[in-house]
Design an enzyme around this catalytic site. Structure first.
Site, mmCIF file in Angstrom:
data_model
loop_
_atom_site.group_PDB
_atom_site.id
_atom_site.type_symbol
_atom_site.label_atom_id
_atom_site.label_comp_id
_atom_site.label_asym_id
_atom_site.label_seq_id
_atom_site.Cartn_x
_atom_site.Cartn_y
_atom_site.Cartn_z
ATOM 1 N N LEU A 80 11.613 26.482 2.629
ATOM 2 C CA LEU A 80 12.685 25.702 2.357
ATOM 3 C C LEU A 80 12.929 24.263 2.720
ATOM 4 O O LEU A 80 13.593 23.524 2.287
ATOM 5 C CB LEU A 80 13.962 26.566 2.516
ATOM 6 C CG LEU A 80 13.992 28.212 2.153
ATOM 7 C CD1 LEU A 80 15.339 28.516 2.177
ATOM 8 C CD2 LEU A 80 13.711 27.986 0.422
ATOM 9 N N ARG A 81 11.882 23.972 3.521
ATOM 10 C CA ARG A 81 11.744 22.424 3.844
ATOM 11 C C ARG A 81 12.720 21.927 4.750
ATOM 12 O O ARG A 81 12.586 20.663 4.917
ATOM 13 C CB ARG A 81 11.309 21.852 2.558
ATOM 14 C CG ARG A 81 10.333 22.253 1.872
ATOM 15 C CD ARG A 81 8.812 22.519 2.479
ATOM 16 N NE ARG A 81 7.774 22.688 1.768
ATOM 17 C CZ ARG A 81 6.660 23.380 2.159
ATOM 18 N NH1 ARG A 81 6.594 23.847 3.395
ATOM 19 N NH2 ARG A 81 5.669 23.829 1.284
ATOM 20 N N ASN A 111 8.096 26.580 9.379
ATOM 21 C CA ASN A 111 7.181 25.279 9.554
ATOM 22 C C ASN A 111 7.929 24.145 8.745
ATOM 23 O O ASN A 111 7.513 23.321 8.050
ATOM 24 C CB ASN A 111 5.826 25.419 8.800
ATOM 25 C CG ASN A 111 5.928 25.854 7.114
ATOM 26 O OD1 ASN A 111 6.971 26.348 6.817
ATOM 27 N ND2 ASN A 111 4.657 25.594 6.523
ATOM 28 N N ASP A 170 3.158 30.386 10.376
ATOM 29 C CA ASP A 170 2.611 30.134 8.773
ATOM 30 C C ASP A 170 2.507 28.909 8.395
ATOM 31 O O ASP A 170 3.320 27.958 8.822
ATOM 32 C CB ASP A 170 3.581 31.076 7.869
ATOM 33 C CG ASP A 170 2.937 30.884 6.356
ATOM 34 O OD1 ASP A 170 1.912 31.562 6.321
ATOM 35 O OD2 ASP A 170 3.520 30.175 5.711
ATOM 36 N N HIS A 197 -0.422 34.366 9.432
ATOM 37 C CA HIS A 197 -1.003 33.492 8.094
ATOM 38 C C HIS A 197 -2.534 33.786 8.676
ATOM 39 O O HIS A 197 -2.971 32.859 9.480
ATOM 40 C CB HIS A 197 -0.535 32.317 8.046
ATOM 41 C CG HIS A 197 -1.385 31.264 7.443
ATOM 42 N ND1 HIS A 197 -0.953 30.404 6.411
ATOM 43 C CD2 HIS A 197 -2.715 30.888 7.812
ATOM 44 C CE1 HIS A 197 -2.069 29.672 6.053
ATOM 45 N NE2 HIS A 197 -2.959 29.836 6.872
ATOM 46 N N HIS A 255 0.473 36.866 2.691
ATOM 47 C CA HIS A 255 -0.397 36.166 1.492
ATOM 48 C C HIS A 255 -2.066 36.758 1.711
ATOM 49 O O HIS A 255 -2.889 35.885 1.379
ATOM 50 C CB HIS A 255 -0.357 34.847 1.469
ATOM 51 C CG HIS A 255 -0.396 34.005 2.505
ATOM 52 N ND1 HIS A 255 -1.488 33.889 3.124
ATOM 53 C CD2 HIS A 255 0.472 32.876 2.895
ATOM 54 C CE1 HIS A 255 -1.440 32.827 4.235
ATOM 55 N NE2 HIS A 255 -0.081 32.650 4.156
ATOM 56 N N ASN A 329 -2.836 27.674 -0.134
ATOM 57 C CA ASN A 329 -3.564 28.242 1.122
ATOM 58 C C ASN A 329 -2.913 29.571 1.252
ATOM 59 O O ASN A 329 -1.684 29.750 1.475
ATOM 60 C CB ASN A 329 -3.226 27.364 2.337
ATOM 61 C CG ASN A 329 -3.721 27.860 3.515
ATOM 62 O OD1 ASN A 329 -4.501 28.924 3.533
ATOM 63 N ND2 ASN A 329 -3.678 27.286 4.678
ATOM 64 N N ASP A 356 5.755 33.249 -1.243
ATOM 65 C CA ASP A 356 5.166 32.072 -0.591
ATOM 66 C C ASP A 356 5.452 30.735 -1.280
ATOM 67 O O ASP A 356 4.777 29.744 -1.505
ATOM 68 C CB ASP A 356 3.631 31.890 -0.370
ATOM 69 C CG ASP A 356 2.899 31.009 0.676
ATOM 70 O OD1 ASP A 356 3.741 30.382 1.175
ATOM 71 O OD2 ASP A 356 1.885 30.855 0.966
ATOM 72 N N HIS A 360 6.527 21.123 -2.911
ATOM 73 C CA HIS A 360 6.105 19.766 -2.262
ATOM 74 C C HIS A 360 6.786 18.748 -3.247
ATOM 75 O O HIS A 360 6.812 19.146 -4.383
ATOM 76 C CB HIS A 360 4.695 19.644 -2.397
ATOM 77 C CG HIS A 360 3.948 20.548 -1.239
ATOM 78 N ND1 HIS A 360 4.242 20.367 0.189
ATOM 79 C CD2 HIS A 360 3.168 21.903 -1.456
ATOM 80 C CE1 HIS A 360 3.538 21.407 0.829
ATOM 81 N NE2 HIS A 360 3.015 22.266 0.068
HETATM 82 O O1 DOR Z 1 -0.009 27.156 0.115
HETATM 83 C C1 DOR Z 1 0.509 27.094 1.333
HETATM 84 N N1 DOR Z 1 1.478 26.269 1.447
HETATM 85 N N2 DOR Z 1 0.408 28.142 2.325
HETATM 86 C C2 DOR Z 1 0.807 28.041 3.560
HETATM 87 O O2 DOR Z 1 0.322 28.931 4.227
HETATM 88 C C3 DOR Z 1 2.025 26.913 3.789
HETATM 89 C C4 DOR Z 1 2.561 26.641 2.728
HETATM 90 C C5 DOR Z 1 3.376 25.372 3.120
HETATM 91 O O3 DOR Z 1 4.195 25.236 3.933
HETATM 92 O O4 DOR Z 1 3.298 24.369 2.087
#
Ligand code: DOR
Length: 479
Positions: A80-81, A111, A170, A197, A255, A329, A356, A360
């Site tokens: 959720l950033r 993260n 993760d 992860h 994942h 990823n 997941d 972005h």
């Molecule tokens: O694709 C991914 N994006 N895999 C991850 O493990 C982290 C995630 C991210 O935080 O952007």
């Protein structure tokens, strides 16, 4: 048979209002009892007043109904950033996207920037969820290591007291095996899982795409499947030892994307290890040939013998190559790996779907493939993608719902007991599985850029999401 969605509260269509609902003749799926069929569902003041099955038995268990009612979905894995990258997503926008996708419980990965490794940050995330007005439940993971730096454990006890539902670095694995072992043991003593992860970083430096034909032809650096399966094997070997001393230790692998990883987990489960795992919709349905421009589903890319077809020979390349929306990823794998994930779902090796959801910003995503941040913001398209598997006859609708509700609830002990018990707060999603909707920027609530399904029609329009008795999402035309 009449089928109607009637959200009859006088308070108007505002998010968060207590819901009254009278649904007659919709196809209800109750994974807590294993029953499905046409039913009348009445919700009064946000509480399930009654669920009346209209037919005996399981109602014939046909999957071809239009309007479906299921318990609200639980996402074990979303980004959720907030704090730190609110241009990509905020807790408010993420919860709105979740509700649009039918999710009523979201487990947020830590993260963020800075990472959620202290109790005060858990409290701040909760406060942001409350301030959003969304009734969707936000659950938080705490980082497994301080600052997610992989050097020393985070204050796991403090985070547990703050109410986290597990620990995860993760985005990265806990690379150092000794640290991972200690994390499993200490988290286990606190009654919480480590959500790993699985990625062997020694094999993924600079890696861009699944190590296979598409990566070779496109000149992208290969990302071997063994980077994942060797990490899974390490985690399981350590878990097997840790449970000798700490029987409450638990591992959840998130994942998973390769046949070998699934097979490791299958064996570990057979041996009785306390391990659970999830798979994303994109690793079930999309494959590495999409990077070259194919747009067929994973199951359409296999030949009769279960081997991957050659998209060049099939003239299956219909889109431009190198779409950075596909960088993720772990990477999109081969159709054979996707099929192994499906087999794992069907035999119960895989406990749950997890989106997941990884939004972005445009500057991070709309760039050269190898420079794009990995991630697919898929919480709103998860249901549609998974219904494609149902429509292809590969997954029963009831199993799909189970892996979105009771599966994740049991795997991590989150989200209560999804179902329709009279007297409980209504927590449900209503979707029309025959109604296809166009995925585009206008239809999505996430701030994240670059959904690889953009421009496609997906089945399963969500009409209504009710979380904890309150309105979380209502399609404009459904009110
Ligand atoms: O694709 C991914 N994006 N895999 C991850 O493990 C982290 C995630 C991210 O935080 O952007």
């Amino acid at each position: 048979m009449t089928t109607a969605v009637e959200a009859t509260s006088a308070a108007g269509a505002s998010i968060g209002r207590v819901v009254d609902l009278d649904l007659s003749g919709a196809w209800c799926i109750d994974p807590s009892t294993g029953r499905q069929g046409a039913a009348d569902l009445v919700v009064t003041d946000g509480v399930i007043a009654s669920l009346t099955w209209l037919e005996a038995g399981d109602g014939g268990a046909t999957d071809d109904q239009g309007l479906v009612v299921a318990p609200g979905f639980i996402d074990l894995h979303a980004h959720l950033r907030e704090p730190g990258n609110e241009g990509a997503e905020t807790i408010a926008s993420g919860l709105a996207a979740a509700a649009h996708g039918g999710f009523t419980t979201v487990c947020a990965m830590p993260n963020t920037t800075p990472p959620i490794d202290r109790a005060a940050m858990v409290a701040a995330a909760r406060a942001a969820a409350a301030a959003s007005g969304s009734p969707v439940t936000l659950l938080a993971y705490g980082a497994a290591t301080l600052g997610r730096a992989g050097e020393q454990l985070a204050p796991l006890g403090e985070l547990a007291d703050a109410g986290v539902v597990g620990f995860s670095d993760d985005g990265s694995p806990v690379h150092r095996a000794e640290l991972f072992r200690n994390a499993l043991a200490y988290a286990g003593m606190l009654g919480l899982p480590i959500v790993d992860h699985p990625e062997n970083l020694d094999l993924t430096a600079g890696a861009e795409a699944n190590d296979g034909l598409a990566a070779t032809v496109l000149g992208l650096k290969g990302w071997p499947g063994a980077a994942e399966s060797s990490a899974v094997a390490r985690d399981l070997a350590l878990l097997a030892e840790v449970v000798q001393d700490v029987p409450s230790a638990r591992l959840h692998l998130t994942h998973l994307s390769t046949a070998a990883s699934i097979e490791h987990v299958r064996r570990a489960k057979t041996a009785g290890l306390p391990v659970t795992c999830d798979v994303t919709p994109h690793h079930l349905a999309l494959t590495d040939e999409w990077l070259a421009g194919a747009r067929r589903w994973a199951w359409e890319a296999l030949d009769a013998d279960g081997r991957a077809r050659d998209p060049w020979r099939d003239a299956a390349l219909v889109a431009a190559p190198y779409d950075s929306a596909l960088r993720v990823n772990p990477p999109l794998r081969s159709p054979v790996d996707a099929r192994a994930c499906l087999a794992g779902l069907l035999d119960g090796t895989i406990d749950a779907f997890a989106t997941d959801h990884a939004p972005h910003t445009e500057v991070d995503k709309d760039v050269e493939f190898g420079l794009a941040k990995p991630g697919i913001a898929g919480i709103e398209t998860a249901l549609g993608v998974l219904l494609e598997l149902v429509d292809a006859g590969l997954v029963p609708l009831a199993r799909l719902v189970e892996a979105l509700t009771t599966g994740p609830a049991r795997a991590l002990g989150v989200g209560g007991n999804p179902g329709f018990a009279a007297g409980s707060l209504a927590d449900l999603v209503v979707f029309d599985r025959t109604d296809r909707w166009l995925v585009d920027a206008a239809s999505l609530r996430t701030r994240g850029h670059g959904n690889p399904l953009s421009g496609r029609q997906l089945p399963g329009r969500v009409l209504l999401t009710v979380a904890g008795g309150r309105l979380a999402f209502e399609a404009p035309e459904a009110g």
